[in-house]
Design a protein around this motif. Structure first.
Motif, short mmCIF file in Angstrom:
data_model
loop_
_atom_site.label_atom_id
_atom_site.label_comp_id
_atom_site.label_asym_id
_atom_site.label_seq_id
_atom_site.Cartn_x
_atom_site.Cartn_y
_atom_site.Cartn_z
N MET A 1 31.80 50.62 -72.36
CA MET A 1 30.38 50.44 -72.15
C MET A 1 30.01 51.00 -70.88
N GLN A 2 28.77 51.57 -70.71
CA GLN A 2 28.17 52.01 -69.75
C GLN A 2 27.84 51.22 -68.47
N ASP A 6 29.23 51.64 -64.66
CA ASP A 6 28.52 51.40 -63.54
C ASP A 6 28.84 50.31 -62.51
N ILE A 7 29.23 49.15 -62.97
CA ILE A 7 29.86 48.15 -62.22
C ILE A 7 31.13 48.71 -61.54
#
Length: 207
Positions: A1-2, A6-7
């Motif tokens: 999951m993108q 990013d996190i």
């Protein structure tokens, strides 16, 4: 999951700030939604910290705490810093856009979550004699945050070290000026409204 990727990238920025902030600006790896998520996380963390820290280090009275008030202690200074920094650097040949300033500031706040969470748990098991460890972690979190803010500001605006330091200090001054002008403006509005209301009452009584 993108979003999870990013996190995960925020950790890279926290531990490798020079590469991280460079990629954030020039490789578009920084995401506004992630920065705002960190801001939300810090706000929640501060609420939990004030309410659930151990009695050894917590001097707040829980019944007097209002979670909504945390917004003015976290969100308002965050927005004020971004506006003041953008306004100032626009006049000082800064290359950073407002969105980049918001993202860099948000990413720089990550240490406040990384260290405050274990510190919150630690505060509930330490004794008064061991409270120095709690304050040590508090200081490390603050210094880490300031360090990331420094690197982020320097990278986003492409400043030298000295110009970055001067800019950050001047940003704090500008924040104070904005608050002063804001209070002055609302005070003036309040006086005008009061004056108009007084005239209205006078006219109503004479009618």
């Amino acid at each position: 999951m993108q979003f999870l990727k990013d996190i995960k990238y925020t950790l890279h920025v926290a531990f490798h700030p020079f590469d991280g902030f460079w990629d954030l600006k020039y490789e578009n790896k920084g995401k506004l939604r992630v920065a705002l998520a960190i801001l939300l996380g810090v706000t929640v963390m501060m609420i939990l910290k004030r309410q659930y820290s151990g009695y050894v280090v917590n001097f707040n009275y829980p019944l007097d705490l209002n979670s909504i008030n945390e917004l003015k202690y976290i969100v308002f200074p965050f927005l004020l810093w971004c506006v003041a920094n953008w306004s100032l650097t626009t006049l000082m040949d800064g290359e950073g856009k407002f969105k980049e300033i918001v993202i860099a500031t948000g990413y720089a706040m990550l240490p406040l979550i990384l260290l405050y969470l274990p510190n919150l748990l630690l505060s509930n098991v330490i004794t008064l004699r061991e409270a120095s460890f709690y304050y040590l972690l508090e200081s490390v979190a603050a210094l880490w945050f300031v360090w990331l803010m420094f690197i982020g500001t320097m990278t986003v605006h492409q400043y030298t070290v000295m110009k970055t330091i001067v800019t950050m200090l001047l940003t704090i001054v500008v924040m104070g000026v904005i608050i002063f002008l804001g209070l002055l403006f609302f005070s003036l509005i309040q006086q005008i409204v009061g004056f108009v209301y007084t005239i209205y009452q006078e006219l109503s009584l004479r009618a």
